[in-house]
Design a protein around this motif. Structure first.
Motif, PDB file in Angstrom:
ATOM      1  N   ARG B 130      64.436   5.745  77.453  1.00 18.63           N
ATOM      2  CA  ARG B 130      63.155   5.796  77.064  1.00 18.63           C
ATOM      3  C   ARG B 130      62.910   5.166  75.271  1.00 18.63           C
ATOM      4  O   ARG B 130      62.060   4.502  75.229  1.00 18.63           O
ATOM      5  CB  ARG B 130      62.765   7.170  76.868  1.00 18.63           C
ATOM      6  N   GLN B 131      63.783   5.253  74.597  1.00 21.95           N
ATOM      7  CA  GLN B 131      63.785   4.806  73.342  1.00 21.95           C
ATOM      8  C   GLN B 131      63.798   3.154  73.368  1.00 21.95           C
ATOM      9  O   GLN B 131      63.232   2.546  72.824  1.00 21.95           O
ATOM     10  CB  GLN B 131      65.345   5.334  72.535  1.00 21.95           C
ATOM     11  N   VAL B 132      64.678   2.793  74.383  1.00 15.56           N
ATOM     12  CA  VAL B 132      64.864   1.027  74.193  1.00 15.56           C
ATOM     13  C   VAL B 132      63.564   0.763  74.856  1.00 15.56           C
ATOM     14  O   VAL B 132      62.861  -0.185  74.532  1.00 15.56           O
ATOM     15  CB  VAL B 132      65.935   0.645  75.097  1.00 15.56           C
ATOM     16  N   LEU B 133      63.004   1.196  75.935  1.00 18.09           N
ATOM     17  CA  LEU B 133      61.756   0.598  76.567  1.00 18.09           C
ATOM     18  C   LEU B 133      60.826   0.862  75.605  1.00 18.09           C
ATOM     19  O   LEU B 133      59.816  -0.144  75.586  1.00 18.09           O
ATOM     20  CB  LEU B 133      61.535   1.556  77.744  1.00 18.09           C
ATOM     21  N   THR B 134      60.761   1.798  74.782  1.00 19.23           N
ATOM     22  CA  THR B 134      59.518   2.098  73.667  1.00 19.23           C
ATOM     23  C   THR B 134      59.638   0.852  72.872  1.00 19.23           C
ATOM     24  O   THR B 134      58.678   0.228  72.269  1.00 19.23           O
ATOM     25  CB  THR B 134      59.589   3.422  73.186  1.00 19.23           C
ATOM     26  N   HIS B 135      60.903   0.760  72.526  1.00 15.23           N
ATOM     27  CA  HIS B 135      61.192  -0.451  71.484  1.00 15.23           C
ATOM     28  C   HIS B 135      60.723  -1.657  71.941  1.00 15.23           C
ATOM     29  O   HIS B 135      60.007  -2.547  71.073  1.00 15.23           O
ATOM     30  CB  HIS B 135      62.699  -0.475  71.088  1.00 15.23           C
ATOM     31  N   ILE B 136      60.733  -1.956  73.171  1.00 16.47           N
ATOM     32  CA  ILE B 136      60.505  -3.227  73.617  1.00 16.47           C
ATOM     33  C   ILE B 136      58.908  -3.494  74.126  1.00 16.47           C
ATOM     34  O   ILE B 136      58.708  -4.412  74.710  1.00 16.47           O
ATOM     35  CB  ILE B 136      61.328  -4.038  74.615  1.00 16.47           C
ATOM     36  N   GLY B 137      58.278  -2.394  73.783  1.00 12.20           N
ATOM     37  CA  GLY B 137      56.801  -2.297  74.017  1.00 12.20           C
ATOM     38  C   GLY B 137      56.137  -1.741  75.255  1.00 12.20           C
ATOM     39  O   GLY B 137      55.073  -1.825  75.555  1.00 12.20           O
ATOM     40  N   ALA B 138      57.165  -1.121  76.085  1.00 15.94           N
ATOM     41  CA  ALA B 138      56.708  -0.415  77.296  1.00 15.94           C
ATOM     42  C   ALA B 138      55.838   0.717  77.040  1.00 15.94           C
ATOM     43  O   ALA B 138      56.074   1.489  76.164  1.00 15.94           O
ATOM     44  CB  ALA B 138      57.727  -0.157  78.164  1.00 15.94           C
ATOM     45  N   LEU B 139      54.959   1.290  77.759  1.00 17.90           N
ATOM     46  CA  LEU B 139      54.381   2.379  77.470  1.00 17.90           C
ATOM     47  C   LEU B 139      54.889   3.281  78.763  1.00 17.90           C
ATOM     48  O   LEU B 139      54.610   3.384  80.062  1.00 17.90           O
ATOM     49  CB  LEU B 139      52.819   2.113  78.067  1.00 17.90           C
TER      50      LEU B 139
END
Lengths: 186, 186
Positions: B130-139
């Protein structure tokens, strides 16, 4: 291991980039090495993607990687920070190293460090790396922490670490790793 | 996108194992899919190790992977937990997906889930993901969380998800992802 025998350290860079600041940080460590230590630096380019289906037997590059860890007195890992964590390349290598039989990081003294072009200097990646290494049985050196922010300013164009403060931190880390290795091994 | 047009979901498994429970969890999702959704499942076996030196141009498999994300209305990732985190295989794929130009996870609705044979059901890996995805712009879909512990009991020998409670959680996740995708896209 006799108290005065040399300590063989395996240096692992988590980046595959040729001009990687993390590989350069390991080169700086080689330069600043206490006389009681030797350092071999490797990258992780030869390791295949981890797949449980392919581990019996381990691929040759994996077996060699595991053996290098196993025979080292200590390991020094320099990690980049990609998207708030360690590189997939490094995580993948730790998967291979974590597998039975005789996972080679068990009770292995390990120091971690990292360099980035941003201002955090791999602070977040190092939290993850410490966590994963501890999980797979490594004895991670508690202190000092070496994080190199704005790496493009700390290294010169030839990849030499020129920032004197950082050189001091790195020297302290190596001395601490030597003491830690003797302490937890005896 | 019209409100009633089908939602194309890209399913990504973070494990390369042929009999992976996470791949099986995506197959279960295909079975439980709301009528408004389609699901294409891919693995990450073809992606090379991330290296900034090799990204111009992106290797063909990377370009295809990025394109599949870009054209999907939403992404569903099923992650194993290896050594308290996501697999190196998955992290490596997220590196490739995070790079400019036009990193394809930007504003992309994503749901995460995972299965493990232990009792935590990938709880720790999902925090990292969740952390990594959020960092790369995912919702990233906030809720529900789908963690499948003791996967060897939840799936039968043919890889079919037979635990009814888990099937209900997965159905709820897919319905929530559909609503989330329409909500954040409109």
């Amino acid at each position: 291991m006799h108290t005065n025998s040399p300590l063989r350290v395996l240096g692992i860079t988590g980046s595959l980039r040729a001009a990687s600041f993390n590989t350069a940080l390991l080169s700086a460590a080689a330069e600043l090495l206490p006389p009681e230590m030797t350092l071999e630096i490797i990258d992780l380019a030869d390791l295949p993607m981890f797949n449980v289906d392919t581990e019996k037997p381990f691929p040759e590059s994996v077996a060699q990687f595991r053996e290098k860890i196993a025979i080292a007195d200590a390991v020094l890992i320099s990690t980049p920070e990609y998207n708030t964590s360690i590189s997939g390349v490094l995580k993948n290598a730790l998967e291979w190293a974590s597998r039975a039989p005789q996972p080679p990081f068990t009770n292995k003294p390990v120091a971690i460090m990292g360099a980035s072009t941003g201002v955090f200097g791999t602070a977040r990646a190092q939290i993850v790396l410490r966590q994963v290494l501890t999980h797979i049985g490594a004895l991670v050196l508690p202190k000092p922490e070496v994080m190199v922010p704005k790496a493009q300013e700390a290294f010169d164009e030839d990849g030499k670490l020129v920032n004197e403060t950082t050189r001091g931190f790195l020297r302290d880390l190596l001395i601490a790793l030597a003491a830690w290795t003797r302490r937890v091994k005896e």
